[in-house]
Write a protein that holds these residues in place. Structure first.
Motif, PDB file in Angstrom:
ATOM      1  N   GLU A  24      14.416  56.230 -34.431  1.00 37.35           N
ATOM      2  CA  GLU A  24      15.620  56.000 -35.564  1.00 37.35           C
ATOM      3  C   GLU A  24      15.375  54.729 -36.522  1.00 37.35           C
ATOM      4  OE1 GLU A  24      20.456  55.400 -35.230  1.00 37.35           O
ATOM      5  OE2 GLU A  24      19.368  56.766 -33.733  1.00 37.35           O
ATOM      6  N   VAL A  25      15.543  54.834 -37.768  1.00 33.99           N
ATOM      7  CA  VAL A  25      15.291  53.818 -38.694  1.00 33.99           C
ATOM      8  C   VAL A  25      16.740  52.873 -38.538  1.00 33.99           C
ATOM      9  CG1 VAL A  25      15.127  53.088 -40.887  1.00 33.99           C
ATOM     10  CG2 VAL A  25      13.688  55.020 -40.142  1.00 33.99           C
ATOM     11  N   ARG A  26      16.520  51.658 -38.307  1.00 35.05           N
ATOM     12  CA  ARG A  26      17.610  50.552 -38.230  1.00 35.05           C
ATOM     13  C   ARG A  26      17.095  49.835 -39.220  1.00 35.05           C
ATOM     14  NH1 ARG A  26      18.864  45.993 -35.569  1.00 35.05           N
ATOM     15  NH2 ARG A  26      16.759  45.946 -34.709  1.00 35.05           N
ATOM     16  N   PHE A  27      17.893  49.665 -40.352  1.00 34.86           N
ATOM     17  CA  PHE A  27      17.876  48.821 -41.339  1.00 34.86           C
ATOM     18  C   PHE A  27      18.655  47.361 -40.990  1.00 34.86           C
ATOM     19  CE2 PHE A  27      17.000  52.464 -43.726  1.00 34.86           C
ATOM     20  CZ  PHE A  27      15.878  52.079 -44.279  1.00 34.86           C
ATOM     21  N   ILE A  28      18.128  46.299 -41.375  1.00 32.52           N
ATOM     22  CA  ILE A  28      18.863  44.917 -41.307  1.00 32.52           C
ATOM     23  C   ILE A  28      19.006  44.586 -42.661  1.00 32.52           C
ATOM     24  CG2 ILE A  28      18.384  44.364 -38.827  1.00 32.52           C
ATOM     25  CD1 ILE A  28      16.175  42.708 -39.854  1.00 32.52           C
ATOM     26  N   GLU A  29      19.941  43.735 -42.876  1.00 30.73           N
ATOM     27  CA  GLU A  29      20.086  43.267 -44.323  1.00 30.73           C
ATOM     28  C   GLU A  29      19.477  42.019 -44.454  1.00 30.73           C
ATOM     29  OE1 GLU A  29      23.399  42.601 -47.946  1.00 30.73           O
ATOM     30  OE2 GLU A  29      23.949  43.454 -46.158  1.00 30.73           O
ATOM     31  N   LEU A  30      18.748  41.499 -45.490  1.00 26.16           N
ATOM     32  CA  LEU A  30      17.671  40.561 -45.740  1.00 26.16           C
ATOM     33  C   LEU A  30      18.551  39.608 -46.689  1.00 26.16           C
ATOM     34  CD1 LEU A  30      14.475  42.206 -45.965  1.00 26.16           C
ATOM     35  CD2 LEU A  30      15.309  41.420 -43.718  1.00 26.16           C
ATOM     36  N   ALA A  31      18.372  38.431 -46.483  1.00 28.49           N
ATOM     37  CA  ALA A  31      18.838  37.366 -47.379  1.00 28.49           C
ATOM     38  C   ALA A  31      17.827  36.920 -48.465  1.00 28.49           C
ATOM     39  CB  ALA A  31      19.174  36.033 -46.649  1.00 28.49           C
ATOM     40  N   GLU A  32      16.374  37.060 -48.008  1.00 29.81           N
ATOM     41  CA  GLU A  32      15.286  36.861 -49.323  1.00 29.81           C
ATOM     42  C   GLU A  32      14.148  37.569 -48.651  1.00 29.81           C
ATOM     43  OE1 GLU A  32      12.461  32.930 -49.173  1.00 29.81           O
ATOM     44  OE2 GLU A  32      14.388  32.628 -49.153  1.00 29.81           O
ATOM     45  N   VAL A  33      13.430  37.972 -49.664  1.00 28.59           N
ATOM     46  CA  VAL A  33      12.043  38.518 -49.585  1.00 28.59           C
ATOM     47  C   VAL A  33      11.025  37.700 -50.488  1.00 28.59           C
ATOM     48  CG1 VAL A  33      10.838  40.575 -50.305  1.00 28.59           C
ATOM     49  CG2 VAL A  33      13.104  41.034 -49.489  1.00 28.59           C
TER      50      VAL A  33
ATOM     51  N   LEU B 263      11.370  51.853 -51.739  1.00 32.41           N
ATOM     52  CA  LEU B 263      12.467  51.749 -52.613  1.00 32.41           C
ATOM     53  C   LEU B 263      13.564  52.942 -52.269  1.00 32.41           C
ATOM     54  CD1 LEU B 263      10.916  51.488 -56.383  1.00 32.41           C
ATOM     55  CD2 LEU B 263      12.009  49.766 -54.664  1.00 32.41           C
ATOM     56  N   LEU B 264      14.760  52.565 -52.193  1.00 32.58           N
ATOM     57  CA  LEU B 264      15.855  53.423 -51.644  1.00 32.58           C
ATOM     58  C   LEU B 264      16.843  53.531 -53.083  1.00 32.58           C
ATOM     59  CD1 LEU B 264      16.384  52.092 -48.270  1.00 32.58           C
ATOM     60  CD2 LEU B 264      15.205  54.001 -48.707  1.00 32.58           C
ATOM     61  N   ARG B 265      17.440  54.779 -53.034  1.00 34.86           N
ATOM     62  CA  ARG B 265      18.385  54.928 -53.990  1.00 34.86           C
ATOM     63  C   ARG B 265      19.655  54.129 -53.784  1.00 34.86           C
ATOM     64  NH1 ARG B 265      19.198  57.475 -58.262  1.00 34.86           N
ATOM     65  NH2 ARG B 265      21.184  58.272 -59.241  1.00 34.86           N
ATOM     66  N   ALA B 266      20.225  53.274 -54.358  1.00 34.28           N
ATOM     67  CA  ALA B 266      21.875  52.642 -54.046  1.00 34.28           C
ATOM     68  C   ALA B 266      22.762  53.809 -53.791  1.00 34.28           C
ATOM     69  CB  ALA B 266      22.072  51.642 -55.059  1.00 34.28           C
TER      70      ALA B 266
ATOM     71  N   LEU C  25      19.158  44.085 -50.248  1.00 34.22           N
ATOM     72  CA  LEU C  25      17.678  44.073 -49.590  1.00 34.22           C
ATOM     73  C   LEU C  25      17.726  44.355 -48.226  1.00 34.22           C
ATOM     74  CD1 LEU C  25      16.304  40.659 -50.972  1.00 34.22           C
ATOM     75  CD2 LEU C  25      15.843  42.921 -52.074  1.00 34.22           C
ATOM     76  N   VAL C  26      17.125  45.452 -47.852  1.00 34.56           N
ATOM     77  CA  VAL C  26      17.101  45.652 -46.335  1.00 34.56           C
ATOM     78  C   VAL C  26      15.773  45.959 -45.984  1.00 34.56           C
ATOM     79  CG1 VAL C  26      19.333  46.780 -46.544  1.00 34.56           C
ATOM     80  CG2 VAL C  26      17.187  47.983 -46.898  1.00 34.56           C
ATOM     81  N   GLY C  27      15.513  45.683 -44.691  1.00 36.25           N
ATOM     82  CA  GLY C  27      14.202  46.125 -43.906  1.00 36.25           C
ATOM     83  C   GLY C  27      14.346  46.399 -42.503  1.00 36.25           C
ATOM     84  N   GLN C  28      13.210  46.611 -41.996  1.00 31.64           N
ATOM     85  CA  GLN C  28      13.073  46.859 -40.669  1.00 31.64           C
ATOM     86  C   GLN C  28      12.167  45.809 -39.899  1.00 31.64           C
ATOM     87  OE1 GLN C  28      10.991  50.922 -40.722  1.00 31.64           O
ATOM     88  NE2 GLN C  28      12.128  51.075 -38.771  1.00 31.64           N
ATOM     89  N   SER C  29      12.606  45.449 -38.822  1.00 33.25           N
ATOM     90  CA  SER C  29      11.842  44.498 -38.042  1.00 33.25           C
ATOM     91  C   SER C  29      10.143  45.059 -37.682  1.00 33.25           C
ATOM     92  CB  SER C  29      12.399  43.891 -36.766  1.00 33.25           C
ATOM     93  OG  SER C  29      12.452  44.958 -35.658  1.00 33.25           O
ATOM     94  N   VAL C  30       9.559  44.366 -37.365  1.00 36.29           N
ATOM     95  CA  VAL C  30       8.102  44.810 -36.836  1.00 36.29           C
ATOM     96  C   VAL C  30       8.189  45.446 -35.380  1.00 36.29           C
ATOM     97  CG1 VAL C  30       5.804  44.087 -35.853  1.00 36.29           C
ATOM     98  CG2 VAL C  30       6.717  42.905 -37.954  1.00 36.29           C
TER      99      VAL C  30
END
Length: 78
Positions: free
Chosen positions: A15-24, A74-77, A3-8
């Motif tokens: 440039e997209v910077r993804f952070i790994e999420l523990a929960e959605v 959705l992103l391809r793994a 699970l990854v996401g971007q901060s507001v």
């Protein structure tokens, strides 16, 4: 699966910077959840059909009514 996401704060960055999420957590109506489920099923079919060239899909591009929602992508793994 990750699970990854971007901060507001980063959503308009060049440039997209993804952070790994523990929960959605998703707050949605039953109708919205059913449309999201249809999107997930269709995306899985597209991913299998397209193979390695599949990159990502946006919920708002595939299902009406999500234009003003947070981006659900959705992103391809890899």
């Amino acid at each position: 699966m990750k699970l990854v996401g971007q901060s507001v704060e980063d959503r308009d960055a060049d440039e997209v910077r993804f952070i790994e999420l523990a929960e959605v957590s998703v707050s949605a109506s039953p109708a919205e959840l059913r449309r999201m489920a249809a999107f997930l099923s269709d995306a899985a079919d597209n991913m299998e059909r397209m193979g390695d060239v599949y990159d990502h899909e946006h919920l708002s591009d595939r299902q009406p009514g999500f234009d003003d929602s947070p981006h659900f992508v959705l992103l391809r793994a890899r």
